[in-house]
Scaffold this active site. Structure first.
Site, mmCIF file in Angstrom:
data_model
loop_
_atom_site.group_PDB
_atom_site.id
_atom_site.type_symbol
_atom_site.label_atom_id
_atom_site.label_comp_id
_atom_site.label_asym_id
_atom_site.label_seq_id
_atom_site.Cartn_x
_atom_site.Cartn_y
_atom_site.Cartn_z
ATOM 1 C CG ASN A 9 -1.720 1.240 1.391
ATOM 2 O OD1 ASN A 9 -1.887 1.989 0.427
ATOM 3 N ND2 ASN A 9 -2.232 1.482 2.590
ATOM 4 C CE LYS A 11 0.238 3.538 4.822
ATOM 5 N NZ LYS A 11 0.023 3.738 6.249
ATOM 6 C CG HIS A 94 -5.899 2.131 4.946
ATOM 7 N ND1 HIS A 94 -5.471 3.018 5.905
ATOM 8 C CD2 HIS A 94 -4.890 1.250 4.763
ATOM 9 C CE1 HIS A 94 -4.251 2.686 6.292
ATOM 10 N NE2 HIS A 94 -3.873 1.612 5.607
ATOM 11 C CD GLU A 96 -2.989 5.661 6.618
ATOM 12 O OE1 GLU A 96 -2.948 5.741 5.379
ATOM 13 O OE2 GLU A 96 -2.066 5.148 7.295
ATOM 14 C CD GLU A 166 -3.716 -2.380 7.097
ATOM 15 O OE1 GLU A 166 -2.645 -2.712 6.598
ATOM 16 O OE2 GLU A 166 -4.220 -1.258 6.945
ATOM 17 N N GLY A 172 2.208 2.135 10.721
ATOM 18 C CA GLY A 172 3.175 3.216 10.605
ATOM 19 C C GLY A 172 3.833 3.592 11.922
ATOM 20 C CB SER A 212 4.912 -1.969 11.905
ATOM 21 O OG SER A 212 4.500 -0.627 12.126
HETATM 22 C C1 PEP Z 1 -0.905 0.212 5.887
HETATM 23 O O1 PEP Z 1 -1.039 1.403 5.757
HETATM 24 O O2 PEP Z 1 -1.731 -0.537 5.333
HETATM 25 C C2 PEP Z 1 0.202 -0.290 6.698
HETATM 26 C C3 PEP Z 1 0.137 -1.502 7.157
HETATM 27 O O3 PEP Z 1 1.248 0.580 6.930
HETATM 28 P P1 PEP Z 1 2.662 0.215 7.640
HETATM 29 O O4 PEP Z 1 3.129 -1.090 7.054
HETATM 30 O O5 PEP Z 1 3.541 1.356 7.303
HETATM 31 O O6 PEP Z 1 2.380 0.070 9.086
#
Ligand code: PEP
Length: 253
Positions: A9, A11, A94, A96, A166, A172, A212
């Site tokens: 992803n 972003k 997501h 976000e 998630e 992040g 992460s």
């Molecule tokens: C994501 O935004 O879907 C995500 C898992 O980000 P990160 O791997 O940076 O935590």
């Protein structure tokens, strides 16, 4: 044999030119399970990524879509627009988007339906905040999201949806869920799917972990029985790391 999907992803990262050079680098890695790998990119990168990926098994997709086919929705992009480009996947819900763009379970449900109708595979994100986890309510919360997001979706369609667990506190932040925490929730999600549909649908579904995940911790997460892959943010922006995660999945299939 266990099936995987390793999805990056991006972003709001990479211009079209940067995306093209990234894909060329990724292709040089000769990932052994290309068919199980996807990049989910900004709308402006879709054409350059599609063309850079030609002749390669890696899939691609978008990070959001509107549920209406056309109309007065300034700044939005519709399913027919994505279909014409030929995307394989689209991320929906997501955290976000839920947090910053008023995405609700109701809009998520509408988006899932229009994507399924068009034959684009949705990657549905669910997951709890730190506050919810600290209250021990994470399963009730994620279960509630799933019931609302899958409302009026038939079993045959549900089986096509990829679910990404998630936990918001792990996105992040560098704080990964432990493999045990991730497995516990992914197994719970499969159980919810069995309850809503049946065991065949639940077993056939791809359930990913995201938060992460990186080149170092991927294998420990991916070897858990109910984790079919990863939705990867930060680590998907580096071709070396992303390829290493894909190879970790390949070594387990
Ligand atoms: C994501 O935004 O879907 C995500 C898992 O980000 P990160 O791997 O940076 O935590």
């Amino acid at each position: 044999m266990k099936r995987f999907l390793i999805a990056g992803n991006w972003k709001m990262n990479k211009t079209a030119a940067e995306a093209e050079s990234f894909i060329n680098k990724l292709k040089e890695k000769k990932i052994s399970n290309e068919e199980e790998v996807a990049v989910l990119v900004p709308f402006t990168d879709l054409y350059s990524v599609k063309s850079a990926l030609s002749g390669c098994g890696i899939k691609f997709g978008a990070q959001n879509v509107h549920f209406e086919a056309s109309g007065a929705f300034t700044g939005e992009v519709s399913v027919p627009m994505l279909s014409e480009i030929g995307v394989d996947y689209c991320v929906i819900g997501h955290s976000e988007r839920r947090e910053y763009f008023n995405e609700t379970d109701e809009t998520v449900n509408k988006k899932l339906k229009v994507l399924l109708e068009a034959g684009i595979t949705p990657i549905l994100c669910v997951g709890e905040s730190l506050e919810v986890r600290e209250q021990g309510e994470e399963q009730a919360f994620v279960g509630g999201q799933l019931v609302a997001d899958f409302a009026d979706i038939a079993a045959a369609d549900a089986a096509k949806i990829v679910i990404a667990y998630e936990p918001i506190w792990a996105i992040g932040t560098g704080k990964t869920a432990t493999p045990e925490q991730a497995e516990e929730m992914c197994a719970f999600i499969r159980g919810v799917m069995e309850g809503l549909y049946d065991g065949v649908v639940a077993e056939s579904m791809l359930i990913l972990y995201g938060g992460s995940m990186n080149a170092k911790n991927a294998k420990d997460l991916l070897e858990k029985p109910d984790i079919n892959g990863g939705l990867i943010g930060g680590a998907s922006l580096k071709a070396d790391d992303f390829a290493t995660i894909a190879e970790a999945a390949a070594s387990l299939s």
